[in-house]
Design an enzyme around this catalytic site. Structure first.
Site, PDB file in Angstrom:
ATOM      1  N   GLU A 770       0.871  -1.189   0.000  1.00  0.00           N
ATOM      2  CA  GLU A 770       0.000   0.000   0.000  1.00  0.00           C
ATOM      3  C   GLU A 770       0.896   1.224   0.000  1.00  0.00           C
ATOM      4  O   GLU A 770       1.721   1.373   0.899  1.00  0.00           O
ATOM      5  CB  GLU A 770      -0.888  -0.054   1.249  1.00  0.00           C
ATOM      6  CG  GLU A 770      -2.197   0.681   1.084  1.00  0.00           C
ATOM      7  CD  GLU A 770      -2.118   2.089   1.609  1.00  0.00           C
ATOM      8  OE1 GLU A 770      -1.831   2.976   0.776  1.00  0.00           O
ATOM      9  OE2 GLU A 770      -2.327   2.307   2.794  1.00  0.00           O
ATOM     10  N   CYS A 804      -2.133   8.455   4.069  1.00  0.00           N
ATOM     11  CA  CYS A 804      -2.171   8.214   2.624  1.00  0.00           C
ATOM     12  C   CYS A 804      -3.559   8.531   2.074  1.00  0.00           C
ATOM     13  O   CYS A 804      -3.732   8.795   0.898  1.00  0.00           O
ATOM     14  CB  CYS A 804      -1.739   6.797   2.289  1.00  0.00           C
ATOM     15  SG  CYS A 804      -2.479   5.585   3.358  1.00  0.00           S
TER      16      CYS A 804
END
Ligand code: FAD
Length: 1017
Positions: A770, A804
């Protein structure tokens, strides 16, 4: 008989009273009024009947029933689908500035599946050309008319003729300034100016009105002629129970001049009561204001709260103790739907009663408390009661309480909303009561939320007025004692049945409590006990000292041990593996605040962010435990006779977890326990910035492993530099899975390294990766700006933008161009709201923005800011707008406008508190811009146009899309998290597929037929 003269063929109805959740649960008892006193009931019936008779005979006409005779309302009450869409349209209406937009949105709402527009409107929907404009004008007129029923004018001056007329008719008033969210200091200042204007200037005009003995005197003396209602939250953009002291100070800073002016001018200031989260803080603030300022004071209190009676006692005892006389306006409460929904979403016990009769019963009980504390002689402290109700039963019960105590009826006051129940106001007046109307003034946009609340209230099946005006309930029903006998529903709170209600995961009697997973509720910082415990834990938290000094050799030794331990762990009972996670979840729960304190201190997370981090870690344990064991049960495929087809999974081998610092507990735990529970042995290499909390996690998991008797060597903790030891771990040929969350550069490096398969390697490595995002939020023309401003602000600057999922691009749609009105209004509100954020140390509950993670991050963010400046972008908000804190690495939020696709801050992930605002001329362009980036992680859309919601779902291609809310804060099981494109590879964390990445599938086909015979046949 219909009491309010509206003919209807429908039979009398019984008021429906329940919000049943599960009919199988035991009936509840009334919270109060357990014993019925027949004599008292007879008296209430007598008073109520007198009032109803008087209302029915009054010449005031059908004003109040007018609401129900409105064709739109009539249709809305017959058709729930239409009602929902109509109210949504009404909510969006003020944002629609041209007839085309009005028509377009109306068509959009009314053509939603299952909606049938009423005759007349269906034709308008099909209109084209000029007819379209005409149709838009007609509906606009209707909505403005509806609003006009409840809103007396655009400002006090506009409402003055109405106030004068009320006075002439024998009705007093309380003026309320409409407005909902106050999102900046500038807006709080503007509210202050308006309140001051009311308090200073209404008196002059009102003093010219003729005297009205009944309205101006009670049994204790003078009752102020001018009465102004204020919302506490409107005088402070930072009114937040998490930091009560600073909230109160900021409120008082703006309230002080208003209270002084009120004293000078003899104006009563009433504090309205808002959401439950503000209740205790509002009560404390009110008492503080009264303790420190001499003014005529009033406060609204809500009977729909389960704490109602306790609250009533608290304020009454305070008044008696301090000798202060205050007015309490007792209401049932205007935010019932919101409180119910909010509590359900948070997983918190619902603060409001879940059955209407309980609210009514609580109202009567609170009346008793207040009347017991009513002063009888001037100079005595206590409560003067004002009844904020249109319910004749509730009013009659209070009047009978007054009579019973030998108090004069002028000891209480009746307050009702403008535009509602006019016949009752006059009936009450006929009965010698002092009646006051609550008169909201303001513009349409801030007024819409108030209007929608009134529409909901008036059309609710629980509404006493609807029962009286529309449903023709009989006297006995309308005046019935609120008890539970006839209407017993489920007393259980939704949060108690949440796991079964939502079914977010598998449930297995062998795992944890045997119930499905449910998200760990965040701390409710409005609760003093929770706040104090958290505060103490943060203060006492000690971050373990951990050196990132593990060498390549130490890492390799861990791989050796993990390799050795693998077969035993692979073959370990999957139920026991799940138990490890359940035990870890329990330990984390029992140490929750302490863990938050460590996160707060080690990674600079503010209270709420630290708490959320810990909850998410617990969630990963609880969720993956439940989602794991069925993978290892053999699943039979089909039912073929003589053939047994089965599918199951096996662990992959050794997993290396490389975790980031921005969710130092949650993500580290998530990746680690996913690998562990699926039977892999694990080596955890935490971020160099946050090894302390990772060590705590490791110790908790080790404790849990020991408790179930796991083989040794299953879990290893390897605090080390990424470039050396981390890189070596990734490249070790015995490693099977690498679970990584972090930067794109490191992620791609890992993917590349994992793709190399030396001769001796017996498998291809799996990478779960990720990487990042450059997430956009679209603010459409019909967006609710109160929500959009706060949603964008929080998504961009929560944890300093170091998520994020953070919003770093905000795309604002304005067909009038980048300097159009909408763009300007949004920028002004967003800018002012951002400037209101409080910078400070993370352990101060008041802080919104604390330092970024370290000096290196700070340097990179500053470079990005410099490049935005160098590219000539406009710095709407920046360093200049905040006081200097002197705190190292604290970078204030930055907002740049005039940004285009070619600008660096539009392209590059910054991972800091920097937001780029971009203009789009229509929604399609906004979607194109939003999609025009290699990162595909999160996205947000604020719009109230149904087709734009649908288009976003179809065409806004990101891993996690959020509509009409911020784009951060995904919850395990509810919003499985993860993106694609350059945002990562792998399935969503906290989702049903995540564990599959740590296992290999196996299938088996067994021929069960022997010489033509099979067991099934
Ligand atoms: C002068 C005045 C000032 C006001 N100021 C405030 C204020 O400061 N803050 C505020 O919150 N409200 C305020 N209100 C709004 C007030 O809360 C509502 O108008 C009031 O609840 C309507 O009650 P009623 O007795 O007229 O009607 P009723 O029809 O008897 O009661 C309706 C109320 O019952 C409650 N209810 C509905 N369904 C359920 C259910 N299933 N379970 C439990 N309870 C349920 C809700 O509170 C709902 O509003 C004010 C009202 C007036 C008249």
């Amino acid at each position: 008989m219909a009491w309010f003269g509206r003919k209807s063929k429908s039979p009398p109805v019984k008021l429906s009273h329940s919000l049943a959740t599960d009919p199988s649960s035991p009936p509840t008892r009334p919270p109060v009024n357990a014993e019925t006193d027949p004599a008292r009931e007879a008296e209430i019936l007598r008073i109520g009947t007198e009032m109803l008779d008087s209302a029915r005979n009054h010449k005031a006409g059908l004003l109040s029933a007018k609401f129900y005779q409105d064709k739109l309302m009539d249709w809305a009450m017959k058709d729930q689908n239409f009602k929902v869409q109509l109210f949504r349209f009404v909510d969006a209406f003020p944002a629609l500035t041209t007839p085309e937009m009005v028509h377009d949105h109306l068509v959009d709402y009314m053509t939603q599946p299952g909606v049938k527009a009423p005759p007349g409107m269906d034709l308008a929907l099909k209109a084209g050309g000029v007819a379209k404009t005409l149709a838009a004008k007609t509906i606009s007129k209707q909505i403005k008319g509806m609003a006009g029923n409840f809103i007396a004018g655009t400002d006090a001056a506009d409402a003055l003729p109405m106030l004068a007329k009320l006075w002439k008719d024998g009705i007093a008033f309380s003026v309320d300034l409409l407005g909902e969210a106050c999102v900046s200091n500038a807006e709080a200042d503007s509210y202050q100016a308006k309140y001051l204007d009311l308090v200073e200037n209404l008196v002059g005009t009102a003093s010219e009105w003729p005297e009205k003995e009944r309205l101006e005197r009670d049994h204790l003396g003078v009752v102020p002629r001018v009465n102004v209602s204020i919302k506490v939250s409107s005088l402070s953009a930072n009114f937040n129970p998490i930091a009560p002291e600073s909230s109160m100070n900021e409120f008082m800073m703006r309230a002080r001049p208003i209270l002084d002016a009120a004293k000078r001018n003899g104006v009563l200031i009433n504090f309205d009561m808002e959401h439950h989260a503000f209740k205790d803080l509002t009560l404390d603030t009110f008492m503080h204001a009264c303790d420190t300022h001499d003014f005529e004071a009033g406060i609204a209190m809500q009977a729909y709260l389960k704490s109602g009676v306790e609250d009533a006692k608290r304020i009454s005892e305070w008044a008696k103790r301090t000798g202060r006389v205050v007015t309490v306006r007792l209401v049932k409460g205007a935010y019932w739907d919101f409180e119910t929904i909010h509590a359900e979403q948070e997983g918190w016990p619902c603060p409001v009663w879940n059955e209407k009769w309980k609210t009514d019963a609580c109202f009567e009980q609170m009346v008793e408390v207040f009347l017991d504390h009513c002063p009888t002689t001037p100079g005595e402290g206590g409560i003067k009661l004002a009844l904020g109700s249109h319910n004749v039963r509730s009013i009659s019960a209070a009047i009978s309480g007054v009579d019973k105590r030998g108090l004069p009826r002028e000891a209480i006051e009746l307050q009702m909303l403008h535009g509602m129940a006019d016949q009752l106001k006059h009936a009450a007046e006929d009965m010698g009561l002092r009646v006051r109307e609550y008169v909201p003034v303001g513009e349409m946009i801030p007024g819409m939320a108030y209007l929608v609340r009134r529409l909901l209230e008036n059309t609710s099946n629980e509404s006493w007025l609807k029962a009286g005006f529309l449903d023709n309930a009989d006297t006995a029903t309308l005046l019935a004692e609120p008890t539970g006998e006839a209407f017993s529903g489920d007393a259980r709170d939704l949060c108690e049945v949440a796991p079964e209600r939502h079914q977010l995961s598998h449930a297995d009697p062998r795992v944890a409590d045997g119930r499905p997973f449910y998200t760990e509720p965040l701390r409710d910082f409005a609760d003093k006990a929770q706040r104090s415990a958290f505060n103490a834990a943060v203060e006492n938290a000690v971050v373990p000292v951990v050196a990132n000094d593990h060498t390549v050799e130490q890492g390799t030794a861990m791989v050796d041990a993990a390799h050795k331990a693998f077969p035993a762990w692979r073959d370990f009972d999957p139920v026991k593996r799940a138990e490890v996670l359940a035990i870890a979840a329990d330990i984390m729960r029992s140490r929750r605040d302490e863990l938050s304190g460590i996160v707060c201190k080690e990674s600079n997370k503010v209270w709420r962010e630290a708490d959320a981090d810990v909850c998410e870690a617990i969630d990963f344990c609880a969720y993956y435990a439940r989602e794991s064991i069925h993978l290892f049960d053999r699943t039979r495929l089909g039912r073929f006779i003589g053939e047994l087809d089965e599918l199951w999974y096996q662990p992959k081998g050794i997993a290396v977890v490389i975790s980031p610092w921005n969710f130092p507990l949650a993500i580290c735990t998530g990746m680690t326990v996913a690998a562990l529970v699926t039977g892999n042995t694990v080596i955890v290499k935490p971020a160099e910035q946050t090894p302390g909390i990772a060590k705590v996690m490791h110790d908790i998991l080790s404790q849990a492993l020991e408790r179930v008797g796991a083989p040794s060597g299953v879990l290893h903790f390897c605090p080390a530099p990424g470039e050396t030891t981390g890189a070596a771990l990734v490249r070790d040929p015995r490693v099977n899975v690498i679970a990584f969350t972090g930067s794109k550069a490191v992620g791609l490096n890992i993917v590349e390294a994992a793709g190399i398969t030396p001769e001796e390697q017996t498998h291809v490595k799996r990478v779960v990766c990720e990487m990042g995002g450059k997430n956009a939020i679209i603010v459409d023309v019909s967006a609710d700006l109160d929500e959009a401003v706060l949603g964008v602000r929080h998504s961009a600057f929560g944890f300093q933008g170091q998520k994020c999922s953070a919003c770093s691009r905000c795309i604002v749609v304005d067909p009038e161009g980048p300097n159009g009105q909408r763009m300007q209004l949004f920028l002004e509100r967003l800018g002012e709201s951002t400037k209101t954020l409080v910078l400070g140390a993370p352990d101060n509950p008041n802080t919104d923005v604390s330092p970024v993670i370290d000096a290196e991050a700070s340097g990179n963010i500053r470079k990005a800011i410099e490049s935005a400046r160098a590219e000539g972008l406009t710095e709407l908000v920046g360093e200049k707008d905040f006081p200097s804190t002197g705190i190292e690495n604290l970078i204030p939020p930055h907002v740049f406008t005039g940004v285009s696709e070619s600008n660096t801050i539009y392209q590059k992930e910054i991972f800091g508190p920097v937001l780029a605002v971009v203009h789009a001329s229509d929604f399609q362009e906004a979607l194109r811009l939003a999609n025009g980036h290699a990162y595909k992680l999160t996205g947000g859309v604020f719009t109230r146009k149904p087709t734009h919601i649908e288009e976003s779902k179809r065409g806004f291609r990101v891993g996690n899309l959020y509509i009409n809310r911020g784009c951060t804060g995904a919850l395990v099981g509810r919003q499985p998290f993860g993106g694609f494109g350059m945002s990562g590879i792998g399935s969503k964390a906290g989702g049903p597929d995540y564990l599959m990445q740590f296992v290999d599938p196996r299938a088996c086909c067994e021929n069960t037929m022997r010489r033509g015979f099979a067991p099934e046949l």
